[in-house]
Design a protein around this motif. Structure first.
Motif, PDB file in Angstrom:
ATOM      1  N   TRP A   2      19.133  41.890  -1.467  1.00  0.00           N
ATOM      2  CA  TRP A   2      19.918  40.910  -2.534  1.00  0.00           C
ATOM      3  C   TRP A   2      19.578  41.048  -3.941  1.00  0.00           C
ATOM      4  CZ3 TRP A   2      23.078  37.203  -0.454  1.00  0.00           C
ATOM      5  CH2 TRP A   2      22.950  36.770   0.746  1.00  0.00           C
ATOM      6  N   ILE A   3      20.522  41.249  -4.753  1.00  0.00           N
ATOM      7  CA  ILE A   3      20.391  41.436  -6.242  1.00  0.00           C
ATOM      8  C   ILE A   3      20.581  40.181  -7.093  1.00  0.00           C
ATOM      9  CG2 ILE A   3      21.177  42.994  -8.088  1.00  0.00           C
ATOM     10  CD1 ILE A   3      21.856  45.175  -5.850  1.00  0.00           C
ATOM     11  N   LEU A   4      19.836  39.778  -8.020  1.00  0.00           N
ATOM     12  CA  LEU A   4      20.236  38.682  -8.874  1.00  0.00           C
ATOM     13  C   LEU A   4      20.047  39.268 -10.189  1.00  0.00           C
ATOM     14  CD1 LEU A   4      17.846  37.542  -6.631  1.00  0.00           C
ATOM     15  CD2 LEU A   4      18.732  35.788  -7.832  1.00  0.00           C
ATOM     16  N   ARG A   5      21.386  39.084 -11.171  1.00  0.00           N
ATOM     17  CA  ARG A   5      21.457  39.748 -12.351  1.00  0.00           C
ATOM     18  C   ARG A   5      22.135  38.819 -13.245  1.00  0.00           C
ATOM     19  NH1 ARG A   5      24.574  44.470 -10.494  1.00  0.00           N
ATOM     20  NH2 ARG A   5      22.575  45.337 -10.331  1.00  0.00           N
ATOM     21  N   GLY A  12      16.336  36.543 -23.594  1.00  0.00           N
ATOM     22  CA  GLY A  12      15.056  37.491 -23.134  1.00  0.00           C
ATOM     23  C   GLY A  12      15.638  38.619 -22.469  1.00  0.00           C
ATOM     24  N   GLY A  13      16.637  38.659 -22.059  1.00  0.00           N
ATOM     25  CA  GLY A  13      17.348  39.621 -20.945  1.00  0.00           C
ATOM     26  C   GLY A  13      17.976  40.933 -21.546  1.00  0.00           C
ATOM     27  N   PRO A  14      18.615  41.619 -20.756  1.00  0.00           N
ATOM     28  CA  PRO A  14      19.270  41.170 -19.371  1.00  0.00           C
ATOM     29  C   PRO A  14      18.244  41.295 -18.380  1.00  0.00           C
ATOM     30  CG  PRO A  14      20.061  43.477 -20.018  1.00  0.00           C
ATOM     31  CD  PRO A  14      19.207  42.805 -21.201  1.00  0.00           C
ATOM     32  N   TYR A  15      18.547  40.851 -17.210  1.00  0.00           N
ATOM     33  CA  TYR A  15      17.648  40.796 -16.299  1.00  0.00           C
ATOM     34  C   TYR A  15      18.463  41.406 -14.910  1.00  0.00           C
ATOM     35  CZ  TYR A  15      15.107  37.301 -19.077  1.00  0.00           C
ATOM     36  OH  TYR A  15      14.297  36.806 -19.897  1.00  0.00           O
ATOM     37  N   THR A  16      17.553  42.230 -13.978  1.00  0.00           N
ATOM     38  CA  THR A  16      17.949  42.534 -12.668  1.00  0.00           C
ATOM     39  C   THR A  16      16.826  42.328 -11.739  1.00  0.00           C
ATOM     40  OG1 THR A  16      19.592  44.099 -13.517  1.00  0.00           O
ATOM     41  CG2 THR A  16      18.828  44.042 -11.291  1.00  0.00           C
ATOM     42  N   PHE A  17      16.789  41.714 -10.788  1.00  0.00           N
ATOM     43  CA  PHE A  17      15.918  41.333  -9.583  1.00  0.00           C
ATOM     44  C   PHE A  17      16.364  41.755  -8.315  1.00  0.00           C
ATOM     45  CE2 PHE A  17      14.856  37.909 -12.827  1.00  0.00           C
ATOM     46  CZ  PHE A  17      13.721  38.768 -13.622  1.00  0.00           C
ATOM     47  N   ARG A  18      15.619  42.352  -7.406  1.00  0.00           N
ATOM     48  CA  ARG A  18      15.940  42.861  -6.265  1.00  0.00           C
ATOM     49  C   ARG A  18      15.171  42.051  -5.191  1.00  0.00           C
ATOM     50  NH1 ARG A  18      17.245  46.668  -9.490  1.00  0.00           N
ATOM     51  NH2 ARG A  18      19.111  47.849  -9.297  1.00  0.00           N
ATOM     52  N   GLU A  55      19.371  35.647   5.044  1.00  0.00           N
ATOM     53  CA  GLU A  55      19.420  34.561   4.111  1.00  0.00           C
ATOM     54  C   GLU A  55      18.618  34.831   2.902  1.00  0.00           C
ATOM     55  OE1 GLU A  55      21.788  31.401   6.320  1.00  0.00           O
ATOM     56  OE2 GLU A  55      19.679  31.250   6.473  1.00  0.00           O
ATOM     57  N   LEU A  56      19.154  34.414   1.540  1.00  0.00           N
ATOM     58  CA  LEU A  56      18.332  34.305   0.407  1.00  0.00           C
ATOM     59  C   LEU A  56      18.153  32.729   0.323  1.00  0.00           C
ATOM     60  CD1 LEU A  56      17.181  35.591  -2.058  1.00  0.00           C
ATOM     61  CD2 LEU A  56      19.466  35.392  -3.237  1.00  0.00           C
ATOM     62  N   VAL A  94      24.276  36.283  -7.839  1.00  0.00           N
ATOM     63  CA  VAL A  94      23.863  36.824  -6.545  1.00  0.00           C
ATOM     64  C   VAL A  94      24.992  37.942  -6.056  1.00  0.00           C
ATOM     65  CG1 VAL A  94      23.183  36.457  -4.284  1.00  0.00           C
ATOM     66  CG2 VAL A  94      22.367  34.736  -5.909  1.00  0.00           C
ATOM     67  N   SER A  95      24.391  39.184  -5.720  1.00  0.00           N
ATOM     68  CA  SER A  95      25.132  39.944  -5.250  1.00  0.00           C
ATOM     69  C   SER A  95      24.458  40.377  -3.964  1.00  0.00           C
ATOM     70  CB  SER A  95      25.743  41.034  -6.359  1.00  0.00           C
ATOM     71  OG  SER A  95      24.786  41.736  -6.652  1.00  0.00           O
ATOM     72  N   ALA A  96      25.030  41.347  -3.231  1.00  0.00           N
ATOM     73  CA  ALA A  96      24.390  42.119  -1.846  1.00  0.00           C
ATOM     74  C   ALA A  96      24.362  43.534  -2.472  1.00  0.00           C
ATOM     75  CB  ALA A  96      25.231  41.883  -0.736  1.00  0.00           C
ATOM     76  N   GLY A  97      23.093  44.214  -1.865  1.00  0.00           N
ATOM     77  CA  GLY A  97      23.033  45.758  -2.541  1.00  0.00           C
ATOM     78  C   GLY A  97      23.296  46.488  -1.502  1.00  0.00           C
TER      79      GLY A  97
END
Length: 97
Positions: A2-5, A12-18, A55-56, A94-97
């Motif tokens: 799962w990717i949160l962007r 303070g961003g941009p942010y990308t979390f996996r 599931e996230l 939220v997206s899927a990687g």
């Protein structure tokens, strides 16, 4: 995975979390958070993210300003592709990687 962007304009961003299966991570402003958001309205330990059974899941950690999914306040919620997680003024899609 799962990717949160966030957008480029996020405070303070941009942010990308996996997030990968079996992982639990905290999101917050404090240095002990796994995913750090450098934004004023985010609590030091704002919410917890977990991937279980494909599931996230997001769980609010008694944050001062609340945790929101698609603009609704949540204590715990399952997320899906396209959902928007908001902590303070930062919105992560939220997206899927």
């Amino acid at each position: 995975m799962w990717i949160l962007r966030s957008t480029e304009e996020a405070e303070g961003g941009p942010y990308t979390f996996r997030m990968t299966p079996g992982r639990v991570r905290t999101l917050g402003r404090g240095p002990r958070a796994d995913f750090v958001l450098d934004a004023a309205l985010v609590s030091r330990a704002h919410c917890r993210l977990a991937v279980a059974d494909g599931e996230l899941i997001v769980e609010n950690l008694d944050s001062t300003n609340g945790t929101f999914v698609n603009d609704r306040p949540v204590e715990r919620s399952r997320m899906k592709v396209g959902d928007r997680l908001r902590a303070g003024r930062v919105v992560l899609t939220v997206s899927a990687g």
